[in-house]
Design a protein around this motif. Structure first.
Motif, PDB file in Angstrom:
ATOM      1  N   UNK A 239     -40.355 145.655  -1.758  1.00  0.00           N
ATOM      2  CA  UNK A 239     -39.705 144.380  -2.069  1.00  0.00           C
ATOM      3  C   UNK A 239     -38.326 144.698  -2.623  1.00  0.00           C
ATOM      4  N   UNK A 240     -37.278 144.279  -1.928  1.00  0.00           N
ATOM      5  CA  UNK A 240     -35.942 144.665  -2.366  1.00  0.00           C
ATOM      6  C   UNK A 240     -34.915 143.592  -2.023  1.00  0.00           C
ATOM      7  N   UNK A 241     -33.845 143.580  -2.794  1.00  0.00           N
ATOM      8  CA  UNK A 241     -32.634 142.877  -2.412  1.00  0.00           C
ATOM      9  C   UNK A 241     -31.794 143.836  -1.577  1.00  0.00           C
ATOM     10  N   UNK A 242     -31.204 143.389  -0.479  1.00  0.00           N
ATOM     11  CA  UNK A 242     -30.338 144.284   0.294  1.00  0.00           C
ATOM     12  C   UNK A 242     -29.138 144.800  -0.500  1.00  0.00           C
ATOM     13  N   UNK A 243     -28.763 144.082  -1.537  1.00  0.00           N
ATOM     14  CA  UNK A 243     -27.813 144.560  -2.541  1.00  0.00           C
ATOM     15  C   UNK A 243     -28.339 144.071  -3.879  1.00  0.00           C
ATOM     16  N   UNK A 244     -28.357 144.928  -4.880  1.00  0.00           N
ATOM     17  CA  UNK A 244     -28.766 144.453  -6.203  1.00  0.00           C
ATOM     18  C   UNK A 244     -27.759 143.428  -6.689  1.00  0.00           C
ATOM     19  N   UNK A 245     -28.223 142.400  -7.394  1.00  0.00           N
ATOM     20  CA  UNK A 245     -27.309 141.351  -7.843  1.00  0.00           C
ATOM     21  C   UNK A 245     -27.441 140.997  -9.315  1.00  0.00           C
ATOM     22  N   UNK A 246     -28.638 141.038  -9.865  1.00  0.00           N
ATOM     23  CA  UNK A 246     -28.826 140.490 -11.201  1.00  0.00           C
ATOM     24  C   UNK A 246     -28.669 141.522 -12.304  1.00  0.00           C
ATOM     25  N   UNK A 247     -28.244 142.712 -11.944  1.00  0.00           N
ATOM     26  CA  UNK A 247     -27.845 143.725 -12.909  1.00  0.00           C
ATOM     27  C   UNK A 247     -26.359 144.020 -12.688  1.00  0.00           C
ATOM     28  N   UNK A 248     -25.694 143.049 -12.054  1.00  0.00           N
ATOM     29  CA  UNK A 248     -24.367 143.266 -11.526  1.00  0.00           C
ATOM     30  C   UNK A 248     -24.511 143.681 -10.069  1.00  0.00           C
ATOM     31  N   UNK A 249     -23.542 143.324  -9.255  1.00  0.00           N
ATOM     32  CA  UNK A 249     -23.624 143.641  -7.830  1.00  0.00           C
ATOM     33  C   UNK A 249     -23.586 145.145  -7.625  1.00  0.00           C
ATOM     34  N   UNK A 250     -24.610 145.665  -6.943  1.00  0.00           N
ATOM     35  CA  UNK A 250     -24.644 147.066  -6.524  1.00  0.00           C
ATOM     36  C   UNK A 250     -24.796 147.064  -5.014  1.00  0.00           C
TER      37      UNK A 250
ATOM     38  N   UNK B 204     -18.482 131.199 -16.104  1.00  0.00           N
ATOM     39  CA  UNK B 204     -19.114 132.233 -15.292  1.00  0.00           C
ATOM     40  C   UNK B 204     -20.616 132.167 -15.525  1.00  0.00           C
ATOM     41  N   UNK B 205     -21.395 132.799 -14.624  1.00  0.00           N
ATOM     42  CA  UNK B 205     -22.824 132.856 -14.872  1.00  0.00           C
ATOM     43  C   UNK B 205     -23.077 133.580 -16.186  1.00  0.00           C
ATOM     44  N   UNK B 206     -23.982 133.103 -17.026  1.00  0.00           N
ATOM     45  CA  UNK B 206     -24.127 133.659 -18.376  1.00  0.00           C
ATOM     46  C   UNK B 206     -24.699 135.065 -18.431  1.00  0.00           C
ATOM     47  N   UNK B 207     -25.314 135.543 -17.348  1.00  0.00           N
ATOM     48  CA  UNK B 207     -26.030 136.809 -17.409  1.00  0.00           C
ATOM     49  C   UNK B 207     -25.127 138.020 -17.220  1.00  0.00           C
ATOM     50  N   UNK B 208     -24.027 137.863 -16.514  1.00  0.00           N
ATOM     51  CA  UNK B 208     -23.091 138.962 -16.297  1.00  0.00           C
ATOM     52  C   UNK B 208     -21.793 138.338 -15.817  1.00  0.00           C
ATOM     53  N   UNK B 209     -20.898 139.122 -15.263  1.00  0.00           N
ATOM     54  CA  UNK B 209     -19.569 138.596 -14.913  1.00  0.00           C
ATOM     55  C   UNK B 209     -19.505 138.166 -13.458  1.00  0.00           C
TER      56      UNK B 209
ATOM     57  N   UNK C 136     -19.937 140.472  -2.690  1.00  0.00           N
ATOM     58  CA  UNK C 136     -20.953 140.297  -1.658  1.00  0.00           C
ATOM     59  C   UNK C 136     -20.766 138.907  -1.074  1.00  0.00           C
ATOM     60  N   UNK C 137     -20.020 138.811   0.001  1.00  0.00           N
ATOM     61  CA  UNK C 137     -19.758 137.520   0.617  1.00  0.00           C
ATOM     62  C   UNK C 137     -19.044 136.587  -0.339  1.00  0.00           C
ATOM     63  N   UNK C 138     -19.713 135.508  -0.729  1.00  0.00           N
ATOM     64  CA  UNK C 138     -19.114 134.489  -1.594  1.00  0.00           C
ATOM     65  C   UNK C 138     -19.307 134.776  -3.077  1.00  0.00           C
ATOM     66  N   UNK C 139     -19.832 135.943  -3.412  1.00  0.00           N
ATOM     67  CA  UNK C 139     -20.137 136.313  -4.798  1.00  0.00           C
ATOM     68  C   UNK C 139     -19.269 137.496  -5.211  1.00  0.00           C
ATOM     69  N   UNK C 140     -18.663 137.407  -6.406  1.00  0.00           N
ATOM     70  CA  UNK C 140     -17.777 138.457  -6.916  1.00  0.00           C
ATOM     71  C   UNK C 140     -18.204 138.823  -8.326  1.00  0.00           C
ATOM     72  N   UNK C 141     -18.094 140.103  -8.640  1.00  0.00           N
ATOM     73  CA  UNK C 141     -18.477 140.588  -9.969  1.00  0.00           C
ATOM     74  C   UNK C 141     -17.431 141.583 -10.460  1.00  0.00           C
ATOM     75  N   UNK C 142     -16.946 141.422 -11.706  1.00  0.00           N
ATOM     76  CA  UNK C 142     -16.142 142.513 -12.247  1.00  0.00           C
ATOM     77  C   UNK C 142     -16.986 143.330 -13.203  1.00  0.00           C
TER      78      UNK C 142
END
Length: 455
Positions: free
Chosen positions: A225-236, A421-426, A379-385
């Motif tokens: 079970x995986x995300x094709x890119x990690x997202x909720x620990x910051x985009x990986x 911004x989303x409260x969990x990360x940037x 990741x597409x429409x999502x950006x993380x610093x």
């Protein structure tokens, strides 16, 4: 890997205190509502709403498009968008119209009967993600839980493999990380685990094919079970060839592959599955596909759907653990059909991804201008610093690069000037209504924050 983020801590704390004071002054009604919520556990409807950069959360009055207005009359440009739940924007007109018609004109909020909207929504998900057989839930967490049960049943294997610091909702099997000794261990803060997670799960770092093969070689893993890119620990983001390697290894060891597209749907109309031409056995998704109305879904390959349907020993109708009385209800199906047909369209994604590309380029330019050891991932429409450069390659590296003090400061600084911004990360997410003027507004405030931090 940078751990101090290149920022003077004393200056950071002084500025953060000033910003929290300003926040409190500007949100008296929110503060009062929070103080009076004695009969809510944690004083909020869901305890994660306490993840706030200030001493209390902002209380909502109204929202439309990518704008939120709080109970104190403050308006915000919203890049959080309900942590993906409102990727279609707040109350998109086609969804409001479809839901209103279902409730007011046709009636039937919950009937436990199918509607034609469900079949249309399922067909559209099949077209986008390439899997032919779909079923609906109320959340992506439920979709993941149900998919896990199905794959345990069809394989006779007990364990589920996930990536360290993944996010699949509150699925018990996913709360495992790679420990300091390289072995799996329970994720810190795991609440009331029903059993030792190492009995139900295996874990490998994202982007680590050698570690993945080592775990799959035990022969007891029903599904990855995986995300094709990690997202909720910051985009990986995945390394070149990594996702193809995962598919090759799962086939080698007779293990099914589930792509959780709940957040990676931002990659495009068919999520990361279509964008990277992936071939999972199952896709799970939720949040955004309902335009803000609660819904989740899972899609199965034809081979898997046929194998399950042919099993007379599995109770897929009554108490088999893959249903819910409110799942697939007429309202959520009307909302999902409207969102997929009229809101999160190919044209909408073209706009959202273009806006996100400009957002990422602008942030990179600002960060480079201050010489900070940070990076930007998109990741597409999502950006993380990220407070690390180079960007982390796996969940453990990403967790280590976190800087809670700096994150909170930036969030409250932006909020005080009308940007969320989303409260969990940037994370900043674009919706169909996000404009280049909104992006410029964020960048102006972000630049001002860094100017103060580095003065």
């Amino acid at each position: 890997m940078s751990t101090d983020s290149g920022i003077d801590r004393a200056r950071l704390r002084s500025l953060a205190e000033r910003e929290r004071t300003t926040f409190t002054e500007r949100h008296p009604r929110s503060a009062g509502a929070y103080k009076e919520a004695d009969h809510l556990f944690g004083r909020v409807p869901m305890t994660w709403m306490n993840k706030t950069a200030a001493d209390f959360p902002i209380y909502l009055d109204r929202a439309r498009g990518n704008r939120i207005t709080d109970v104190d009359g403050n308006e915000f440009v919203d890049f959080a968008l309900g942590d993906t739940g409102a990727m279609a924007g707040h109350s998109p007109a086609p969804v409001v119209e479809a839901v209103t018609r279902r409730i007011s004109d046709l009636g039937g909020l919950s009937t436990m009967l199918p509607t034609e909207d469900a079949a249309v929504a399922g067909a559209e998900l099949a077209r986008r993600f390439g899997l032919p057989a779909w079923s609906f839930a109320l959340t992506a967490t439920d979709a993941n839980r149900w998919a896990i049960r199905l794959l345990r049943a069809v394989t006779g294997r007990s364990k589920i493999l996930v990536n360290s610091y993944c996010y699949h909702g509150s699925v018990d099997e996913s709360l495992i990380v790679v420990g300091p000794d390289g072995n799996g261990m329970s994720r810190e803060g795991n609440v009331g685990a029903p059993t030792d997670v190492t009995r139900t799960s295996r874990v490998a770092e994202f982007n680590d094919l050698e570690g993945l093969e080592r775990e799959l070689a035990h022969g007891d893993v029903a599904a990855v079970l995986m995300e094709p890119a990690l997202t909720n620990i910051g985009i990986v983001l995945p390394d070149d060839g990594y996702l193809a390697g995962v598919r090759q290894l799962t086939r080698k060891y007779g293990t099914y592959l589930i792509n959780d597209e709940t957040h990676t749907f931002s990659a495009g109309p068919g999520g990361a599955t279509a964008f990277w031409d992936l071939s999972p056995d199952v896709v799970t998704i939720g949040k955004a596909i309902g335009g803000g109305v609660p819904v989740g879904a899972y899609g199965l390959s034809r081979e898997l759907a046929d194998a399950l349907s042919g099993r007379g020993d599995l109770d897929l109708v009554d108490m088999g653990g893959v249903g819910g009385t409110l799942a697939g209800n007429p309202v959520s199906m009307a909302a999902t059909r409207a969102t997929l047909e009229h809101v999160l369209t190919e044209d909408a994604f073209t706009h959202m991804i273009g806006t996100a590309s400009a957002f990422a380029a602008g942030i990179s330019k600002i960060i480079d201008g201050y010489g900070l050891p940070w990076s930007v991932s998109r990741l597409g429409a999502r950006v993380e610093y990220r407070f690390a450069n180079p960007a982390p390659r796996n969940g453990t590296e990403s967790a280590r690069s976190a800087d809670g003090e700096l994150e909170d400061f930036l969030h409250v600084y932006l909020a005080n000037r009308g940007v969320l911004l989303t409260p969990f990360h940037n994370m900043a997410l674009m919706c169909p209504e996000t404009t280049m003027a909104d992006v410029s507004r964020h960048h102006e405030i972000f630049d001002a924050a860094l100017k103060e931090l580095t003065a």
